[in-house]
Design an enzyme around this catalytic site. Structure first.
Site, PDB file in Angstrom:
ATOM      1  N   ASN A 112       0.837  -1.195   0.000  1.00 56.58           N
ATOM      2  CA  ASN A 112       0.000   0.000   0.000  1.00 56.58           C
ATOM      3  C   ASN A 112       0.877   1.252   0.000  1.00 56.58           C
ATOM      4  O   ASN A 112       1.966   1.279   0.585  1.00 56.58           O
ATOM      5  CB  ASN A 112      -1.026   0.004   1.139  1.00 56.58           C
ATOM      6  CG  ASN A 112      -0.452  -0.248   2.507  1.00 56.58           C
ATOM      7  OD1 ASN A 112       0.584  -0.895   2.647  1.00 56.58           O
ATOM      8  ND2 ASN A 112      -1.121   0.237   3.527  1.00 56.58           N
TER       9      ASN A 112
ATOM     10  N   CYS B 261     -10.629  -3.514  -4.139  1.00 57.93           N
ATOM     11  CA  CYS B 261      -9.693  -4.563  -4.586  1.00 57.93           C
ATOM     12  C   CYS B 261     -10.455  -5.796  -5.063  1.00 57.93           C
ATOM     13  O   CYS B 261     -10.050  -6.456  -6.024  1.00 57.93           O
ATOM     14  CB  CYS B 261      -8.727  -4.923  -3.471  1.00 57.93           C
ATOM     15  SG  CYS B 261      -7.509  -3.613  -3.168  1.00 57.93           S
TER      16      CYS B 261
ATOM     17  N   CYS C 298      -4.009   0.588  -2.671  1.00 56.87           N
ATOM     18  CA  CYS C 298      -3.947  -0.671  -1.911  1.00 56.87           C
ATOM     19  C   CYS C 298      -2.874  -1.600  -2.484  1.00 56.87           C
ATOM     20  O   CYS C 298      -2.565  -1.566  -3.686  1.00 56.87           O
ATOM     21  CB  CYS C 298      -5.287  -1.402  -1.964  1.00 56.87           C
ATOM     22  SG  CYS C 298      -6.560  -0.678  -0.944  1.00 56.87           S
TER      23      CYS C 298
ATOM     24  N   GLU D 244      -3.006  -4.853  -3.004  1.00 52.57           N
ATOM     25  CA  GLU D 244      -3.499  -5.843  -3.971  1.00 52.57           C
ATOM     26  C   GLU D 244      -3.594  -5.245  -5.371  1.00 52.57           C
ATOM     27  O   GLU D 244      -3.166  -5.845  -6.353  1.00 52.57           O
ATOM     28  CB  GLU D 244      -4.882  -6.349  -3.549  1.00 52.57           C
ATOM     29  CG  GLU D 244      -4.911  -7.090  -2.224  1.00 52.57           C
ATOM     30  CD  GLU D 244      -5.168  -6.188  -1.030  1.00 52.57           C
ATOM     31  OE1 GLU D 244      -4.720  -5.018  -1.038  1.00 52.57           O
ATOM     32  OE2 GLU D 244      -5.810  -6.656  -0.078  1.00 52.57           O
TER      33      GLU D 244
ATOM     34  N   CYS E 180     -10.226  -5.205   0.486  1.00 53.63           N
ATOM     35  CA  CYS E 180     -11.302  -4.209   0.530  1.00 53.63           C
ATOM     36  C   CYS E 180     -12.203  -4.364  -0.701  1.00 53.63           C
ATOM     37  O   CYS E 180     -11.895  -5.095  -1.648  1.00 53.63           O
ATOM     38  CB  CYS E 180     -10.717  -2.801   0.605  1.00 53.63           C
ATOM     39  SG  CYS E 180     -10.166  -2.146  -0.982  1.00 53.63           S
TER      40      CYS E 180
ATOM     41  N   GLU F  51       0.350   5.213   0.706  1.00 52.07           N
ATOM     42  CA  GLU F  51      -0.579   6.242   1.187  1.00 52.07           C
ATOM     43  C   GLU F  51      -0.142   7.628   0.718  1.00 52.07           C
ATOM     44  O   GLU F  51       0.924   7.796   0.119  1.00 52.07           O
ATOM     45  CB  GLU F  51      -0.664   6.155   2.721  1.00 52.07           C
ATOM     46  CG  GLU F  51      -1.228   4.805   3.153  1.00 52.07           C
ATOM     47  CD  GLU F  51      -1.489   4.687   4.644  1.00 52.07           C
ATOM     48  OE1 GLU F  51      -1.004   5.535   5.418  1.00 52.07           O
ATOM     49  OE2 GLU F  51      -2.180   3.722   5.014  1.00 52.07           O
TER      50      GLU F  51
END
Ligand code: THU
Length: 131
Positions: free
Chosen positions: A44, A90, A55, A57, A87, A46
Site C-alpha cells: 500500500n 480490490c 492498496c 493488492e 477491501c 498512502e
C-alpha cells in the site's frame, strides 16, 4: 499449476516491509503469481491526501498487467490479529483480472490464514459481461 505458497508469502512479506503507510501504520503486502510462474509485488502507498491511497493488492495486480502476464493466484500479508480480507475496491479488480476459481489467501505473519477464490470474494459481481 501447483503453487508454492511459501515462496509467494515470502514475496508478500518482502512487499509488506516496503509499504508506505505513515498515516494508518497498517502495512499491507501482496504478491501475485502470474501464469508464467513470475511473482509480482505490491504494497500500500498512502498519501497526505488520504483518498489517493493505493492498496497493495491493486498495486500488485497492476504490475502483472504492465508486465503482460495473467494473474493466477494472490497472497496477502498484514500484521493484524486476523487475516485481513481485501477491501471492496480490490475485490472488484480481483474479479476483473483473476480467473473465478483462482485462490486468494490472506495471512498474518504468524500463519493464521483465510482462503477465498476470486469469485467468492464478490458474489453477483458487475463485470465485463455486463457491458
Ligand atoms: N489496504 C490495502 O492495502 N489493502 C486492503 O485490501 C485493505 C486496506 C490499505 C489501505 C490503507 O493504506 C491501509 O490499508 C488502511 O486502510
Amino acid at each position: 499449476m501447483s503453487i508454492d505458497w511459501k515462496q509467494l508469502f515470502a514475496a508478500a512479506e518482502t512487499a509488506r516491509k516496503r509499504a508506505y503507510a505513515p498515516y494508518s501504520k497498517f502495512a499491507v503486502g501482496a504478491a501475485v503469481l502470474a501464469d508464467d510462474g513470475t511473482i509480482h509485488l505490491g504494497c500500500n502507498v498512502e498519501n497526505a491526501s488520504y483518498g489517493l491511497t493505493l492498496c497493495a493488492e491493486r498495486n500488485a495486480l497492476a504490475r502483472v498487467v504492465v508486465d503482460g502476464k495473467k494473474p493466477v493466484a494472490l497472497a496477502i500479508v498484514v500484521d493484524s490479529r486476523r487475516p485481513t480480507p481485501p477491501c471492496g475496491a480490490c475485490r472488484q479488480v480481483i474479479y476483473e483480472l483473476l480467473p473465478p476459481d483462482a485462490p486468494v489467501i490472506t495471512r498474518t505473519p504468524r500463519g493464521k490464514q483465510t482462503k477465498y477464490t476470486a469469485a467468492k470474494l464478490l458474489p453477483d459481481a458487475f463485470g465485463p459481461r455486463d457491458l
